[in-house]
Motif scaffolding. Structure first.
Motif, PDB file in Angstrom:
ATOM      1  N   ASN A 137       0.707  -1.110  -0.106  1.00  0.00           N
ATOM      2  CA  ASN A 137       0.105   0.088   0.099  1.00  0.00           C
ATOM      3  C   ASN A 137       0.743   1.176   0.089  1.00  0.00           C
ATOM      4  N   ALA A 139       3.269   1.913  -1.498  1.00  0.00           N
ATOM      5  CA  ALA A 139       3.863   2.374  -2.937  1.00  0.00           C
ATOM      6  C   ALA A 139       2.991   3.371  -3.372  1.00  0.00           C
ATOM      7  N   LEU A 140       1.640   3.401  -3.040  1.00  0.00           N
ATOM      8  CA  LEU A 140       0.781   4.188  -3.847  1.00  0.00           C
ATOM      9  C   LEU A 140       0.879   5.669  -2.873  1.00  0.00           C
ATOM     10  N   GLY A 141       1.734   6.004  -1.997  1.00  0.00           N
ATOM     11  CA  GLY A 141       1.603   7.131  -1.390  1.00  0.00           C
ATOM     12  C   GLY A 141       2.748   8.124  -2.018  1.00  0.00           C
ATOM     13  N   SER A 354       5.040   8.186 -11.707  1.00  0.00           N
ATOM     14  CA  SER A 354       4.217   7.075 -11.314  1.00  0.00           C
ATOM     15  C   SER A 354       4.864   5.980 -10.556  1.00  0.00           C
ATOM     16  N   ALA A 355       4.493   5.602  -9.279  1.00  0.00           N
ATOM     17  CA  ALA A 355       4.951   4.347  -8.503  1.00  0.00           C
ATOM     18  C   ALA A 355       4.730   3.346  -9.462  1.00  0.00           C
TER      19      ALA A 355
ATOM     20  N   GLY B 112      -3.168  14.912   4.674  1.00  0.00           N
ATOM     21  CA  GLY B 112      -2.868  14.866   3.116  1.00  0.00           C
ATOM     22  C   GLY B 112      -2.708  13.749   2.560  1.00  0.00           C
ATOM     23  N   LEU B 116      -4.712   4.511   1.342  1.00  0.00           N
ATOM     24  CA  LEU B 116      -4.001   3.794   0.337  1.00  0.00           C
ATOM     25  C   LEU B 116      -4.562   2.421   0.311  1.00  0.00           C
ATOM     26  N   ALA B 117      -5.124   1.698   1.354  1.00  0.00           N
ATOM     27  CA  ALA B 117      -5.386   0.400   1.147  1.00  0.00           C
ATOM     28  C   ALA B 117      -6.806   0.130   0.566  1.00  0.00           C
ATOM     29  N   PHE B 119      -7.188   1.851  -2.417  1.00  0.00           N
ATOM     30  CA  PHE B 119      -6.853   2.295  -3.895  1.00  0.00           C
ATOM     31  C   PHE B 119      -7.852   0.913  -4.675  1.00  0.00           C
ATOM     32  N   ARG B 121      -7.529  -1.216  -6.955  1.00  0.00           N
ATOM     33  CA  ARG B 121      -6.628  -1.993  -7.836  1.00  0.00           C
ATOM     34  C   ARG B 121      -7.175  -2.775  -8.905  1.00  0.00           C
ATOM     35  N   SER B 322      -4.267  12.861  -6.209  1.00  0.00           N
ATOM     36  CA  SER B 322      -3.447  12.288  -5.189  1.00  0.00           C
ATOM     37  C   SER B 322      -4.202  12.206  -3.878  1.00  0.00           C
ATOM     38  N   LYS B 323      -5.248  12.841  -3.795  1.00  0.00           N
ATOM     39  CA  LYS B 323      -6.345  12.669  -2.591  1.00  0.00           C
ATOM     40  C   LYS B 323      -7.545  11.763  -3.199  1.00  0.00           C
ATOM     41  N   ALA B 326      -4.632   8.143  -5.280  1.00  0.00           N
ATOM     42  CA  ALA B 326      -3.227   8.153  -4.734  1.00  0.00           C
ATOM     43  C   ALA B 326      -2.100   8.863  -5.155  1.00  0.00           C
ATOM     44  N   PRO B 327      -1.321   9.472  -4.268  1.00  0.00           N
ATOM     45  CA  PRO B 327      -0.328  10.294  -4.561  1.00  0.00           C
ATOM     46  C   PRO B 327       0.516   9.487  -5.486  1.00  0.00           C
ATOM     47  N   GLY B 328       0.664   8.249  -5.397  1.00  0.00           N
ATOM     48  CA  GLY B 328       1.827   7.461  -5.962  1.00  0.00           C
ATOM     49  C   GLY B 328       1.427   7.452  -7.559  1.00  0.00           C
ATOM     50  N   LEU B 329       0.455   7.912  -8.035  1.00  0.00           N
ATOM     51  CA  LEU B 329      -0.069   7.848  -9.490  1.00  0.00           C
ATOM     52  C   LEU B 329       0.741   8.991 -10.102  1.00  0.00           C
TER      53      LEU B 329
END
Lengths: 476, 476
Positions: A137, A139-141, A354-355, B112, B116-117, B119, B121, B322-323, B326-329
């Motif tokens: 999870n 990784a999405l931060g 992107s992660a 902020g 993430l759990a 998301f 997928r 990001s909010k 997910a920020p990781g995108l």
């Protein structure tokens, strides 16, 4: 895209459009007569001279003239040449005709693009699925500004194996393409007080512009038949007056190079020059930015290893997936000297890309899919290069190809003074192709040879044969 | 992470570690006695006073003292308090003990971050598959610096429907996160000659640093119980001497705001202030950078529409996934005024982020998966907010929550002077939580209230109850 201009006594802007070259010229001339831009009685240039001017075959112009004579727009009389016929000019239409874009070339030989049609979509999707299924999870931060540790770890192994780079995941930063990496580096060098960056005499204007926007003046290194000459770096001479390019080069503390495969000229930096530039960096505390843009594609000899291996403390190694996979992924990386890494990471702020995409590339590398793809792409590009050489030998024996030991492009040397007309001829043949002069630094000194830079990576397989034929028609 | 320091006569650095709060304190004190940092006979502070100092419950300290008395490290006698027992101090070990990291908080209420759990997928992978299967080859190339037209087109529809933004795909630029967009804008404003950017009194230091690095000084706007007061913009007064923050604000031509949901205080910009700031921008030719970071998450009232709708010629609307995802995108976007768009696009150089990721988001929006995800996330976050309010009512009735109509965080108002100790107490309870002062601009004027900024988005569902309990234990 440069629009061809033909001088027909008046400065006539001819925009060829529609399918076919002869048809395009005919339409453009007819339109010029119809709208009065070519007045009745005006004498047209000879087909030979117009052909030279437009960079196309003389026959094409002659046939176009003949068509228009047959249609009554032109008259041809022995001894008096071809003239615009005496007929009423039609009034302009009530509403202006819709603007027509100049015909986009059907084929592209613009360098720097891999064959996008061969992007391994199924394999990539497989890797993306695995990445998305197994990613933790966190990784999405927001994550590490250097990028995902999984990718950095895998890259270190790959770069060591494939390019001889000495790295450690702590000093690897994943970037959104080479340009983003270069920008970041230049901003950090600027913050360190640097105000100049030495570059090669030939390269990409986009990169120079980006460097200059970061506050560093680009200074081209001298260039001769042996390639880039780095000895201008650090060879400071006292001068009574004035400040020359040589003085500025002597004082600069950073240089951007393409050591494995000079872009676009295609030679590798000579061993003695490699040693000299590293010696300079050590002596002056300078930095070498090594743009290793297509290191994977070497055909004839042993791979040229990364310059970084000679001195990881002074060389920033920059690599990218833009040539080996696709530019649209926006994935590149740099391996930083320990003394530069903390500043670059701090300046980066957050991860650049992107992660999930990073994890997908990590998976793609780990599974061996990357190696398989590079191997098959290398075969395909090598075959294209061989096709190009064979076609030149048959259709344009006077044109010599250089820089062909590696990469996705070749340089075709042209007779002096013909570069622009050949580029235009290519355009008329429906092939977008660049002249070498477009890649020359404005402040570069010395002789500029006429040449084409032919990127044979870009066309999809089905268009390759046609592209090559069209190119050969444009060559002298 | 601030390390708690307790003043025990000597300046004693206590680093709690290991599981459990009481255990952590007990271990730290035992270690201090064992190594001689607390000398035999030294009188320890009262449990009440140490508890206040460390920001933890008095009982925890008393129990810790009792444990150490039972173990023989301390002695407790009526009237003489708790003292270090007279026993031989062990010599320091031959080799220093390995450095132990302070315990990382098990829970995070740092604002902020979305959950993430949760998301989506499977849905994202489905969209990625579709994107990768249907993307034209050219999508894998360098492409438009603004990003993929497919995404820009879909975004225009979404932003109009969901946020009232008036846009056109030509003026949308896809970015790799809000920070990259802000950096780009600041560089363009700097190139236009701007040297200052007005900001809110409360915000993110990361953003201010980034603005300053681009060469713009950040000037905080005044702030009172009615929120940010934009009237300091453009209200120039002649002054005999000196140059104040007010003068600089009056001269600035750009402002960064969070109008829908002030970050972190949580109020919407009042209608009269919205009108005033737009009027200022029109009058002066200024630009408003509207940071619409969590516009999707509004719970109690009608959504607050985007400020951009009031004047698309002077407002840059900035949004992010990001909010909401997910920020990781690393996916964000800006809608630019026509007068600014060409410069920003030119300055961007190339596309900021992966074409495949952009096409995936376009697909995700088109299929309705985005709306479904936002709806379900909104329900989940709203329930968490309600849990938080209920828990406060039960366990900390003196703590008032504000800014709770929207978003992923609440502000908990604390008694004056207690902010730092409550943050530390949270840390001891295993919860990472931020005080409001961390979000205050260093040059902000006026009264600073004590408060916590509690991000309830971050914990995964299974940890939410425990996090909330731990938070309540830390509250006064």
């Amino acid at each position: 895209m440069a629009k061809p201009r033909a001088t027909l006594g008046i400065d006539l802007h001819l925009e060829p459009f529609g399918p076919g070259l002869r048809r395009g010229l005919t339409d453009a001339l007819r339109e010029a007569v119809r709208t009065g831009r070519l007045a009745p009685g005006v004498r047209l240039p000879s087909s030979r001279s117009l052909a030279a001017d437009l960079g196309m075959a003389r026959n094409t112009v002659a046939e176009s003239y003949a068509d228009l004579v047959a249609e009554g727009w032109l008259t041809a009389r022995q001894g008096s040449g071809t003239r615009v016929a005496d007929r009423a000019v039609l009034p302009p239409p009530e509403r202006p005709a819709p603007y027509r874009e100049p015909r986009r070339p059907a084929y592209s030989l613009v360098p720097g693009h891999p064959d996008l049609a061969s992007f391994p979509r199924a394999e990539w999707l497989k890797a993306a699925r695995r990445a998305l299924t197994t990613a933790p999870n966190e990784a999405l931060g927001y994550g590490d500004p250097r990028g995902r540790i999984e990718l950095r770890t895998v890259l270190v192994g790959y770069l060591s194996r494939a390019r001889g780079v000495r790295a450690d995941p702590e000093r690897v930063v994943v970037c959104a393409g080479f340009a983003q990496a270069l920008r970041l580096l230049c901003e950090v060098l600027h913050a360190r007080g640097l105000r100049t960056l030495a570059v090669e005499s030939y390269g990409l204007a986009e990169h120079w512009n980006l460097v200059e926007r970061a506050g560093l003046r680009t200074l081209p290194l001298p260039f001769d038949e042996h390639g880039t000459r780095p000895e201008a770096l650090g060879s400071h001479r006292e001068r009574a007056t004035g400040r020359t390019l040589g003085d500025d080069l002597a004082a600069t503390r950073a240089v951007l190079l393409t050591p494995a495969h000079q872009f676009p000229l295609g030679d590798a930096l000579r061993p003695s020059h490699r040693a000299a530039v590293v010696e300079w960096a050590r002596r002056t505390g300078g930095f070498i930015l090594e743009d290793d843009y297509d290191g994977e594609f070497r055909y004839d000899r042993q791979p040229v290893g990364a310059l970084q291996d000679l001195d990881p403390d002074h060389v920033v190694h920059l690599g990218t997936a833009s040539k080996s996979l696709a530019p649209g992924l926006r994935l590149a990386w740099m391996v930083l000297p320990p003394s530069l890494a903390p500043e670059v990471v701090r300046h980066a702020g957050g991860p650049a890309t992107s992660a999930l995409e990073q994890l997908t590339l990590a998976e793609f590398l780990t599974s061996g899919a990357y190696d398989r793809h590079v191997r098959s792409a290398r075969l395909r590009y090598r075959r294209r290069r061989d096709d190009l050489i064979a076609a030149l030998a048959e259709h344009a024996p006077d044109v010599r190809a250089t820089g062909i030991a590696a990469g996705l492009h070749a340089v075709l040397r042209l007779p002096p003074g013909t570069e622009q007309s050949v580029v235009r001829a290519g355009h008329w043949q429906g092939v977008a192709v660049h002249g070498l002069s477009r890649y020359r630094h404005p402040a570069a000194e010395g002789h500029h040879p006429d040449a084409l830079v032919v990127g044979y990576g870009a066309p999809p397989d089905h268009a390759w044969k046609g592209t090559l034929e069209a190119l050969c028609k444009a060559l002298p």
